[in-house]
Design a protein around this motif. Structure first.
Motif, PDB file in Angstrom:
ATOM      1  N   VAL A   1      -8.252   7.443  21.112  1.00 34.08           N
ATOM      2  CA  VAL A   1      -8.442   6.753  19.983  1.00 34.08           C
ATOM      3  C   VAL A   1      -7.983   5.470  19.966  1.00 34.08           C
ATOM      4  O   VAL A   1      -8.569   4.479  19.067  1.00 34.08           O
ATOM      5  N   TYR A   2      -7.056   4.880  20.761  1.00 31.59           N
ATOM      6  CA  TYR A   2      -6.685   3.456  20.758  1.00 31.59           C
ATOM      7  C   TYR A   2      -7.907   2.576  21.003  1.00 31.59           C
ATOM      8  O   TYR A   2      -8.072   1.579  20.524  1.00 31.59           O
ATOM      9  N   GLN A   3      -8.610   3.204  22.020  1.00 29.37           N
ATOM     10  CA  GLN A   3      -9.868   2.353  22.557  1.00 29.37           C
ATOM     11  C   GLN A   3     -10.919   2.242  21.244  1.00 29.37           C
ATOM     12  O   GLN A   3     -11.577   1.366  20.991  1.00 29.37           O
TER      13      GLN A   3
ATOM     14  N   GLU B   1      -3.975   8.431  13.512  1.00 36.46           N
ATOM     15  CA  GLU B   1      -4.088   7.051  14.359  1.00 36.46           C
ATOM     16  C   GLU B   1      -5.377   6.457  13.430  1.00 36.46           C
ATOM     17  O   GLU B   1      -5.591   5.267  13.404  1.00 36.46           O
ATOM     18  N   MET B   2      -6.465   7.432  12.996  1.00 38.22           N
ATOM     19  CA  MET B   2      -7.466   7.249  12.581  1.00 38.22           C
ATOM     20  C   MET B   2      -7.276   6.534  11.164  1.00 38.22           C
ATOM     21  O   MET B   2      -8.440   5.963  10.342  1.00 38.22           O
ATOM     22  N   GLY B   3      -6.167   6.567  10.259  1.00 36.60           N
ATOM     23  CA  GLY B   3      -5.832   6.391   8.922  1.00 36.60           C
ATOM     24  C   GLY B   3      -7.112   7.034   7.971  1.00 36.60           C
ATOM     25  O   GLY B   3      -7.251   8.274   8.209  1.00 36.60           O
ATOM     26  N   ARG B   4      -7.760   6.298   7.186  1.00 32.42           N
ATOM     27  CA  ARG B   4      -8.817   6.778   6.382  1.00 32.42           C
ATOM     28  C   ARG B   4     -10.145   7.172   7.048  1.00 32.42           C
ATOM     29  O   ARG B   4     -11.030   7.335   6.423  1.00 32.42           O
ATOM     30  N   LEU B   5     -10.237   6.684   8.271  1.00 30.43           N
ATOM     31  CA  LEU B   5     -11.499   6.872   8.820  1.00 30.43           C
ATOM     32  C   LEU B   5     -11.705   8.353   9.399  1.00 30.43           C
ATOM     33  O   LEU B   5     -10.751   9.023   9.545  1.00 30.43           O
ATOM     34  N   PRO B   6     -12.984   8.734   9.095  1.00 32.96           N
ATOM     35  CA  PRO B   6     -13.402  10.152   9.363  1.00 32.96           C
ATOM     36  C   PRO B   6     -13.047  10.581  10.932  1.00 32.96           C
ATOM     37  O   PRO B   6     -13.332   9.789  11.738  1.00 32.96           O
TER      38      PRO B   6
END
Ligand code: PEP
Ligand code: MG
Length: 575
Positions: free
Chosen positions: A286-288, A328-333
């Motif tokens: 997810v970091y990448q 980790e993705m915040g508001r992103l799906p």
């Protein structure tokens, strides 16, 4: 003699250099019986070795290079903590006294006991930390054994060498930064090992899990490391070296250019927005994904978290893993695919010998056959939906009955959460993967009941062309440009658009820059791919004229001549 080995590429790019071999202290630990009167002296020898390693690590902490990754200090501190823990600092002293053995042997016994305990831990991240314990122990062993070639005392070869090791610690890896190693390769290691994490952030091309490289490669042999593809070429001939030098140069220039695009909005020339999402397998990916500007996670292959283990994960364990990614993705799906187990991805529940695994009890078929397992996963995903934007993706749907059963399972999972008073997003979209030709050819069944579709081209090609994707003998027949494949992909995209059901592509075709324009021409607006491909695909998107590529893509759909298809593909990519 030239030969090639394959492993897991953990950091992309190409390195060409001479091999420098590092030996592995742990393998050669001797067992020596000592007399009772030698016990205090042996314990003292052990303490001195601990102190020396502590000094070395502390020194590294105070001399961290400015360009070292932020995690490095944390890694060193973890190692210092492990070194100070009684299980490492005290228990071996007691073992020396009880068993009348040498310090190396006592330490190795204790390490093995600790590693056994780590293997019992459910959390994959914590389980992976046994590597840190091993690495600390190896440093102490190296001092005890005064092994000049151990990882604690790497003799530094000339700049630009390629380090070949059985295993390496993050502390060793950081030395590469100071001494400008071109690359490293190891026999052991997984994608979540600290070594791999540091390697990624250092940007050194590297490969892990090569199994026998340390044994097969000789000191000073010429090596080519292709970290992108996980390929090691030993003793290449001059033509191969020339070819790879060229590729290396091009790769480096390209990376510099690409990095500038990270925050650029992904849109074609007329401003139409294109969504570029990431495929992830493990939490670390997810970091990448974020570093490469992913607009979301388009495919989280959850089953990868639980391969290599006997038992299935609990609901809570899954929930924690999914929640971490979602947060980790915040508001992103984040599109979480339910287990695609079976076929080549086996765990115990799925490990029966099927006559033809790819056509057997796989993915949604297996989930429907194991309702408890499916329910646990659906509840875990839904629980994670309370922390961000989650979508559920069902793999390998092929019929209305299966679809209805899957949707009913989602409904039941929601009802049980309601009964338990547990929060979740009631509007969590449910989508299906289109990867079986039957689904592609009866798409109405799926567009009517699902919120979105995602084309799994890897399997769609496998099932359309009847080519086992795991069988090397038929790999050359695997052809994304086969007219039947192109026809199916285009028709799924178009049918989805007519039904107002969003369609993405999440198979390897989505990350292949040579196919980006063709897919855009078919009407695709959402791609999901390995994070490393995001920026190169974005670069193509930014320079694409939709009208032009749509025109050529339509022509490609009207021909079944392979030659003509290839020349039209060339044309679309030259526009
Ligand atoms: C696919 O089949 O294209 C896909 C994305 O799923 P997987 O590769 O995990 O089977
Ligand atoms: Mg698939």
């Amino acid at each position: 003699m030239s030969f090639t080995l394959h492993g897991i590429g953990v950091s992309g790019g190409i390195a060409i250099g001479r091999a420098h071999l590092v030996s592995h202290a742990q393998l050669e630990v001797p067992h020596v019986e000592i007399r009772p009167d030698q016990v205090p002296g042996e314990q003292e020898r052990f303490t001195l070795a601990l102190n020396r390693v502590r000094r070395e690590l502390s020194e590294l902490v105070t001399h961290i290079p400015v360009n070292a990754p932020a995690e490095f200090e944390a890694f060193l501190n973890v190692h210092l903590m492990i070194l100070g823990d009684d299980t490492i600092a005290e228990v071996p002293r007691a073992l020396i006294a009880d068993q009348h053995c040498n310090a190396e042997w006592a330490l190795k016994q204790q390490m093995e006991a600790l590693i056994g305990q780590f293997d019992q831990i459910d959390d994959p991240y914590l389980r992976e930390r046994k590597t840190d314990v091993k690495q600390v122990v190896e440093r102490v062993l190296a001092v005890l054994m005064a092994d000049a070639q151990s990882s604690a005392t790497i003799t530094l070869p000339e700049e630009g060498s390629i380090l070949v090791a059985h295993d390496l610690s993050p502390a060793d890896v950081i030395l590469f930064k100071q001494h400008r190693f071109a690359s490293f390769i190891t026999d052991l290691g997984g994608t979540t090992s600290h070594t791999a994490i540091v390697a990624r952030s250092l940007g050194i091309p590297s490969i892990v899990a090569l199994h026998h490289a340390r044994r097969l490669v000789r000191e000073n042999e010429l090596l080519i490391v292709d970290g992108t593809h996980g390929v090691l070429i030993v003793n290449p001939d001059q033509n191969v070296v020339d070819e790879f030098r060229l590729r290396q140069h091009e790769w480096e220039l390209e990376q510099q250019k690409l990095r500038r695009l990270t925050t650029t909005r992904a849109a074609v020339l007329d401003g139409t927005r294109i969504e570029l999402h990431a495929n992830i397998e493990l939490l670390e990916d997810v970091y990448q994904a974020r570093e490469n500007g992913a607009a979301g996670v388009g495919l989280f292959r959850t089953e990868f978290l639980y391969l290599n283990r006997g038992e299935l994960p609990s609901e809570d364990e899954q929930f924690e893993a999914y929640r971490k990614v979602v947060m980790e993705m915040g508001r992103l799906p984040v599109t979480i695919r339910t287990f695609d187990l079976g076929a080549d991805k086996e765990i115990e529940v799925a490990s029966r010998v099927a006559p033809n695994p790819a056509l057997g009890l796989r993915a949604i078929r297996l989930c429907l056959a194991e309702p408890q397992m499916f329910r646990r996963q659906l509840r875990a995903i839904l629980r994670a939906s309370a922390y961000g934007r989650v979508k559920i993706l069902i793999p390998m749907l092929s019929s209305a009955t299966e679809l209805n059963q899957a949707l009913h399972a989602v409904y039941e999972a929601k009802r049980s959460l309601d009964e338990d008073g547990i929060e979740y997003d009631r509007e969590t979209p449910v989508g299906g993967m289109v990867e079986v030709p039957a689904a592609a050819l009866s798409l109405g069944t799926f567009t009517r009941k699902l919120d979105f579709l995602s084309i799994g081209t890897n399997d769609l090609i496998q099932y359309t062309l009847a080519i086992d994707r795991t069988d090397e003998a038929v790999a050359h027949l695997y052809d994304p440009l086969h007219p039947a494949v192109l026809g199916l992909v285009a028709s799924i995209i178009q049918t989805g658009a007519k039904a107002d059901t969003p369609v993405a592509v999440c198979g390897e075709m989505a990350g292949d820059v040579t196919l980006t324009r063709l897919l855009l021409g078919f009407g695709l607006r959402q791609f999901s791919m390995h994070p490393a491909n995001l920026l190169s695909v974005k670069q193509v998107v930014l320079k694409t004229d939709l009208d032009e590529v749509t025109h050529v893509a339509k022509r490609m759909l009207r021909t079944d001549d392979p030659e003509k298809l290839r020349s039209l593909l060339h044309r679309i990519n030259s526009l």
